[in-house]
Scaffold this active site. Structure first.
Site, PDB file in Angstrom:
ATOM      1  N   ASP A  19       0.837  -1.194   0.000  1.00  0.00           N
ATOM      2  CA  ASP A  19       0.000   0.000   0.000  1.00  0.00           C
ATOM      3  C   ASP A  19       0.875   1.246   0.000  1.00  0.00           C
ATOM      4  O   ASP A  19       2.073   1.203   0.323  1.00  0.00           O
ATOM      5  CB  ASP A  19      -0.911  -0.011   1.235  1.00  0.00           C
ATOM      6  CG  ASP A  19      -2.213   0.748   1.018  1.00  0.00           C
ATOM      7  OD1 ASP A  19      -2.304   1.501   0.043  1.00  0.00           O
ATOM      8  OD2 ASP A  19      -3.135   0.578   1.834  1.00  0.00           O
ATOM      9  N   ASP A  31     -10.679   1.597  -2.626  1.00  0.00           N
ATOM     10  CA  ASP A  31     -11.047   1.234  -1.258  1.00  0.00           C
ATOM     11  C   ASP A  31     -12.564   1.128  -1.096  1.00  0.00           C
ATOM     12  O   ASP A  31     -13.044   0.656  -0.066  1.00  0.00           O
ATOM     13  CB  ASP A  31     -10.521   2.285  -0.278  1.00  0.00           C
ATOM     14  CG  ASP A  31      -9.014   2.205  -0.095  1.00  0.00           C
ATOM     15  OD1 ASP A  31      -8.427   1.166  -0.437  1.00  0.00           O
ATOM     16  OD2 ASP A  31      -8.424   3.195   0.384  1.00  0.00           O
TER      17      ASP A  31
END
Length: 685
Positions: free
Chosen positions: A433, A497
């Site tokens: 990430d 997300d």
């Protein structure tokens, strides 16, 4: 006129040299044979108030040579050049241009990708002069597209965090259109990808570009004086100009070019085939990720309880997300100190990993290597490793700072830290990430964006070479890093997300326009959509996630026995068709209003995923009819049998009438598997 033709799988790209040798221009680009005839782009008229180069379908030009029409290269003091050397093979072309006054040499590079309809273009610069050169723009290519007098239809992908990959169209009859990112990554707001069609032919041929660059970028499309479209794209020199010292060489990122006579549907299949050529052949496992269930509250017994339920459902991989390492109790600490928090795992982290694996699950971890928390041990020891400007306060984004990955010591630290994790524990999956862009780039002088990107790529290359068994998922706060350079080094991409079902459908629609489904990581969760929160069934959520690489992110402890049983059946069904979804030819079939669908075809099998996204028509209480999805690419003479119901359809029926769906409140999504049966002519006696 001197020409060079690069033959791709079904298309060709022909470059011509201007009569005076000052530039190269596009002769033709399209299906094999299009090069046999006069160029559809060549200017045949008089030129007024602009230069000849401004009216030509020029392949690459510095400002100075192309003063008005948009240059691909801008050098302080201007530059002009002429051809000094040409080298070509059956699938490569290199044209070297030189500016004798400044000493700048530019080698235009072309590479036909074997077996693909993709051409790679980039430029290699050399400063042969005595003085430093300052480059304020250095695109990878100028791309000329034979649109007509109506202008261009541009399809692009834009949005924001939680709303990435939104498909947009724009009719550009004149003027200029542009996209860019200054975030140090491709960003959430736009994708460095563009498709162009003639505005008068909405279903006509399509041409596309996609930039292989994981940093800041820019893209512009402009209608030229003669009516065709010119696109130029490349990295964005940010935060400032790039300086090329005497004797120094510099290469631009690769720009991938693709075309298809079958419109956007065909163009997407060209990109899918190219993505697959970059990827490692492997089965993407069904995963469970613990983030939405536990957040930062990661402790061994709770994670193990989730893993047991996941294993019973048929999940193959368990990924522990953020919160597993020392000091990570919330988003203010821990980043940089990548040591398991042993206090959260009563029997030790190593024993916990073995307990997960004993359930028949592979094990994975979330990491954010480029970021650091101000509270961390790493920052206390190396405050100079972050992007910063001396005397200025560092800006926090998400309560964290960003490491200057371009520094060799930072690269070595991350390489060794990740290597220790992978050496010490049987980890087979990393979710990489990056949750904040770089700011305060006031470190040592140099090309900071390129240095960061180069070492990001270098780290991924090292992991792939040293730990080939480890699957890498690329994520950057969602879909902010999904460029072709990352695709070449990662196994799956996290597009957003936002896991809400209706929101996710539009995200995945745009993603599949640019990238292949084996890269599309998608989860089943209980989260409502941010932009469209209407509730949808568990099946709807599963079928949405089946469109790529299936994952689950819900709190399984809250699921009822009925939900778990349904999930078990759906996961088993997915595993039977996963190979077709990941490797098949993808079509976006034409569907009735309030129905969406994706079609995958491999061999004699067709898989159709379909969803009811809106209102029902009131049937059977009032008159109504089945929703229809008109499939693509089928044999009209063949017979297709529904593997589940036994219903039989002719190819002609599926192509022109469509596959029927009767939606109800309880049945709002469907997986249909059709097997082909060739119809044989019967000769009567």
């Amino acid at each position: 006129m001197t020409t060079w033709t690069l033959r791709l799988a079904t298309t060709s790209y022909t470059v011509a040299l201007a009569a005076d040798g000052r530039w190269a221009e596009l002769h033709s680009w399209g299906p094999h044979g299009i090069e046999d005839g006069p160029s559809p782009l060549r200017n045949t008229g008089a030129v007024h108030f602009i230069t000849e180069a401004d009216a030509a379908p020029i392949e690459y030009a510095p400002r100075g040579l192309r003063a008005f029409g948009g240059a691909d290269l801008e050098v302080a003091g201007e530059t002009w050049w002429a051809l000094v050397e040409a080298e070509s093979t059956s699938d490569t072309l290199r044209l070297t241009f030189a500016d004798e006054l400044s000493g700048l040499w530019a080698e235009l590079c072309y590479q036909a990708v074997p077996g693909q309809d993709v051409l790679l273009r980039w430029v290699e610069f050399t400063n042969t002069g005595q003085d430093e050169l300052e480059l304020t723009r250095l695109d990878s290519a100028g791309v000329c597209i034979p649109t007509g007098s109506a202008g261009a239809r541009l399809t692009y992908l834009t949005g924001q965090w939680s709303q990435e990959f939104q498909r947009r169209e724009l009719l550009l009859p004149a003027g200029r259109f542009g996209l860019h990112s200054r975030f140090g990554v491709p960003g959430h707001a736009a994708v460095p990808w563009l498709a162009v069609q003639d505005a008068a032919e909405p279903d006509g041929p399509a041409w596309g570009i996609s930039l292989a660059w994981s940093g800041s970028w820019q893209l512009e499309a402009e209608i030229e004086p003669a009516g065709w479209t010119r696109v130029h794209a490349g990295r964005l020199p940010h935060p400032g100009p790039i300086r090329l010292a005497p004797g120094q060489r510099l290469s631009t990122p690769e720009l991938a070019l693709a075309s298809s006579v079958d419109g956007l549907d065909g163009l997407s299949r060209v990109w899918h085939a190219y993505d697959r050529s970059l990827s490692r052949p492997c089965t993407r496992p069904v995963l469970y990720n613990s983030w939405e269930a536990t957040g930062f509250d990661v402790e061994g017994p709770g994670q193990l309880a989730l893993a047991k339920v996941a294993a019973d459902l048929g999940v193959e991989l368990f990924v522990v997300d953020d919160g597993w390492f020392t000091g990570r109790h919330d988003d203010t600490g821990g980043l940089g100190d990548w040591t398991p928090d042993e206090s959260a795992f009563p029997e030790g982290f190593g024993a916990f990993v073995q307990q997960i694996r004993a359930l028949g699950l592979e094990f994975g971890l979330w990491v954010e290597p480029e970021s650091v928390s101000p509270k961390s041990k790493l920052y206390a020891e190396h405050p100079d490793w972050v992007y910063r400007i001396d005397g200025r306060p560092a800006a926090l984004i998400r309560n964290q700072l960003l490491l200057d990955l371009g520094r060799e010591e930072v690269y070595q630290f991350l390489r060794d830290t990740l290597g220790k994790l992978l050496d010490d524990y049987p980890i087979s999956y990393l979710k990489w990430d990056m949750n904040r862009p770089p700011t305060e780039r006031g470190g040592p002088a140099g090309d900071l964006d390129a240095a960061h990107v180069a070492n990001y790529h270098r780290l991924l290359d090292h992991l792939r070479a040293t730990y080939p068994h480890v699957t890498i998922e690329a994520c950057a706060g969602g879909g902010a890093r999904t460029d072709l350079a990352t695709v070449a080094r990662a196994d799956v991409l996290w597009p957003s997300d936002n896991t809400g079902p209706l929101d996710r459908l539009s995200i995945q629609d745009g993603f599949l326009l640019a990238h292949a489904p084996h890269l599309l990581s998608s989860w089943v969760t209980d989260a409502p959509g941010i932009f469209d929160p209407r509730p949808r069934s568990l099946k709807f959520r599963f079928v949405t996630a089946m469109a790529g690489v299936l994952g689950i992110g819900a709190d399984l402890g809250e699921w009822t026995a009925g939900q778990r049983a349904e999930a078990t059946e759906l996961i088993a069904q997915y595993k039977k068709i996963r190979g077709i979804i990941h490797t098949g030819v993808v079509h976006r079939p034409r569907a009735d209003r309030d129905t969406e669908a994706v079609q995958y075809t491999a061999g004699d099998t067709v898989v159709v995923l379909a969803w009811n996204t809106g209102r029902l028509d009131g049937a059977p209480l009032v008159p109504g009819r089945s929703a229809r999805v008109r499939l693509r690419g089928l044999n009209p003479q063949a017979s297709y049998v529904d593997r589940n119901t036994g219903a039989r359809y002719s190819g002609a029926h599926l192509l022109y009438a469509g596959l029927p769906f009767d939606w109800t409140p309880a049945d709002d999504a469907a997986v249909t598997v059709l097997d082909t049966h060739q119809q044989r002519e019967v000769t009567l006696p």
